[in-house]
Design a protein around this motif. Sequence first.
Motif, PDB file in Angstrom:
ATOM      1  N   SER A  42      11.460 -90.101  52.711  1.00  0.00           N
ATOM      2  CA  SER A  42      12.798 -90.281  52.144  1.00  0.00           C
ATOM      3  C   SER A  42      13.699 -89.063  52.239  1.00  0.00           C
ATOM      4  O   SER A  42      14.926 -89.199  52.288  1.00  0.00           O
ATOM      5  N   ARG A  43      13.142 -87.829  52.276  1.00  0.00           N
ATOM      6  CA  ARG A  43      14.002 -86.637  52.307  1.00  0.00           C
ATOM      7  C   ARG A  43      14.126 -86.036  53.706  1.00  0.00           C
ATOM      8  O   ARG A  43      14.790 -85.016  53.875  1.00  0.00           O
ATOM      9  N   TYR A  85      13.073 -95.857  51.864  1.00  0.00           N
ATOM     10  CA  TYR A  85      11.869 -96.074  51.070  1.00  0.00           C
ATOM     11  C   TYR A  85      11.075 -97.240  51.648  1.00  0.00           C
ATOM     12  O   TYR A  85      11.563 -97.975  52.525  1.00  0.00           O
ATOM     13  N   LYS A 124      18.371 -91.818  52.561  1.00  0.00           N
ATOM     14  CA  LYS A 124      17.023 -91.977  52.021  1.00  0.00           C
ATOM     15  C   LYS A 124      16.463 -93.362  52.360  1.00  0.00           C
ATOM     16  O   LYS A 124      17.122 -94.377  52.128  1.00  0.00           O
ATOM     17  N   CYS A 184       6.626 -91.018  51.262  1.00  0.00           N
ATOM     18  CA  CYS A 184       6.655 -89.790  50.470  1.00  0.00           C
ATOM     19  C   CYS A 184       7.967 -89.074  50.793  1.00  0.00           C
ATOM     20  O   CYS A 184       8.799 -89.606  51.530  1.00  0.00           O
ATOM     21  N   LYS A 185       8.154 -87.882  50.277  1.00  0.00           N
ATOM     22  CA  LYS A 185       9.423 -87.175  50.508  1.00  0.00           C
ATOM     23  C   LYS A 185       9.489 -86.545  51.900  1.00  0.00           C
ATOM     24  O   LYS A 185      10.443 -86.729  52.633  1.00  0.00           O
ATOM     25  N   HIS A 186       8.451 -85.787  52.244  1.00  0.00           N
ATOM     26  CA  HIS A 186       8.481 -85.030  53.503  1.00  0.00           C
ATOM     27  C   HIS A 186       7.198 -85.236  54.299  1.00  0.00           C
ATOM     28  O   HIS A 186       6.093 -85.108  53.760  1.00  0.00           O
TER      29      HIS A 186
END
Length: 705
Positions: A621-622, A629, A627, A591-593
């Motif tokens: 990723s963030r 994945y 990034k 996920c992002k965070h």
Amino acid sequence: VKTSLVSTSVKGFVVDYLYSVTVKLSSMENNSVVVLSVTVIVVIASFILYKQMSSGDSTSSGSKDDKKSDKSGSKSDVKKDTQDKYPAGKVTIYFGSQTGTAEGFARTLMEEGKSAGFNAKMIDLEDFSPDVLKETERAIFLMATYGEGEPTDNAISFTKWMKNLEKELGPDTLNKLKYSVFGLGNKQYEHYNLMGKLTNSSLEELGATRMFQYGEGDDDATLEEDFDAWRAQLWPALTAAFHPDAAVVEEVANRARLGSMDTHSKIKLDFRAVKTDLKSITGTAAAAAVDPHTVHASTRHFFTAPRAKIVVNRELRSTAEKSAAEAGSTRHIEIDLKGVNLHYHTADNLAILPENSTDNVAALAKAQGYDLDYTFVVQKAPNNEDEDFQISFPSPCTVREALTLYYDIQGPVKQALLKHLIPYVTDAEQLAWLNNVLHKDNRAVLKALSEEHGKNLVDLLTNELSSCKIPLSDILHIVPFIQPRYYTISSSSSVHPDNVHVTISITEFEFKNGKNFTGLTSGYVTSDCINARVFVRPSSFRLPAQLSTPIVMIGPGTGLAPMRALLQERKFQQAAQKPTTAPKNVLFFGCKHRNVDYIYRDELEAYQKEGVLTSYYTAFSRDTKNKVYVQNLMTQPDTAKELLSLLIDQGAYVYVCGATAMGTDVMAAFVKIFQEQNNMSAAQATAFVKELQDKGRYVQELWTA
């Protein structure tokens, strides 16, 4: 009244009775004016009834042979009328549709075919009959590809039949048939337009002859433009081949050349909305009241989907570090299945039928002058030539129910819908604006209308096209139906047999013009809804038969949903079977965070501690400079070796769920692993992944972002 004797006696009885009433009224000591008035009314009624009954059996004085001759003559007259009206002959338009687009295209072709002199009829492939197709002379197939190269739900039986895997059908099975195919696909998926291509080749293998070239469109880019370009050549070719009138052939060619195959006439009604005093009926109660054969297959769920209670609806994302707007939203929803006769298997698909907002329904009704409490029944239109008339939604029904439950008034406007509005617009400036939007050189303007400005039907009818007034029966033909939204179930049926879980990412964003957009289902599940119309559809996600067989799960974001279900099931199986060696369950999640959209974090970390998750890889990723994945984690040397051993040596199954771009990257990562870790060429590695797919050991459920 079927015979002369019965007809005459009934007429005589009616006339004598009405006459006696008149005499009795005349003999009464009432005001002479009243008596005279009543007498006149009764005599007129008698005359009208007599004339109607006379015209109803004008041939009744003939013999039985006369009647037989009259009936056969009537049939031949109808046939001759049809031939005169449609000199180009019959053409059947079959559609395989999942979201309604192919069905909409089929209706467009049917209307254009009729205007070009063809007796055109559209048929849902769910109603496909092999015997009928074998005798059909001309047919057009509109075939959408669903998911990973699969047929749409309504085309499954047809696809199985035409594949002819058992070789039961000979090469001359369809030797009477001339056909053409248009495929609807999306290039984001690996098997782009597979169903269109398969239909095109399979029909030919069964002896059919192609009467017009195969066409296809890309839903990720220019689907409507692709379809328009294909059909602009279709009708000139078919009229030249089958229409006997050279003048009509030339006219159709000119219309196609000018891009004006559209008739721009008011919609042809298949049914009418007729006022009734009966009480409205919806859902499963409606299903019990109608013959299932009289219901359109593509909207059968409007009759059969039960309402189930939503017992849990909670937010999964954290707002500790970001505002709710920045964090976004993912909802965990639990639905009680007790008492609704619904059952599911682990990681099946749950379909939710969303509903339009009360504000939008009220706004549309006000703009069109509809009474929301007006109750109507659906009745076949007088000019409907379809012998097998079918209904699309339950009735009796109120306008409020129709606009809330069945018609997608909030979806982005599409070209086909806008074209149907033209004859109903009365203001000259507004009509000019609409024609400009629809001009073939203004595709960008049309695209911007929905993608940049977020316009839907309600917006247009209350603003730019406020002079567009559409009768109720007409709008029920023009607006597309609400389509079910499918979610991979995130619960185990063994652990939660009476309770189904789904994980829904809420779609909300702002257009360039500042307008906020919320998806139809997103708005529905985040409202105060306490129950929903739902049904279950089988999924391709099935665990291996043996608990000892390892599984590899790759599900970033809400792609985690089926993996959660599989983990619940594997834990349940492990507790029940008590194997000496714990089964291997490997999960890749991203996920992002970590502190925002790491959904089901507590559950996953608990599975890891319990040993249910034997290997667990995460990518946020963030949270890193570069990034990272899930596909990047897979190709790390140690991880790649583990995956190779699991798949080559231990027969592991792979499950992938998420966006199509991610699915493509994950497959490329596996190909890379087989190349680098097992000395395969690119072709060999790709072929090996394909072999895994064919054996059901590499399963994907992907969606376009």
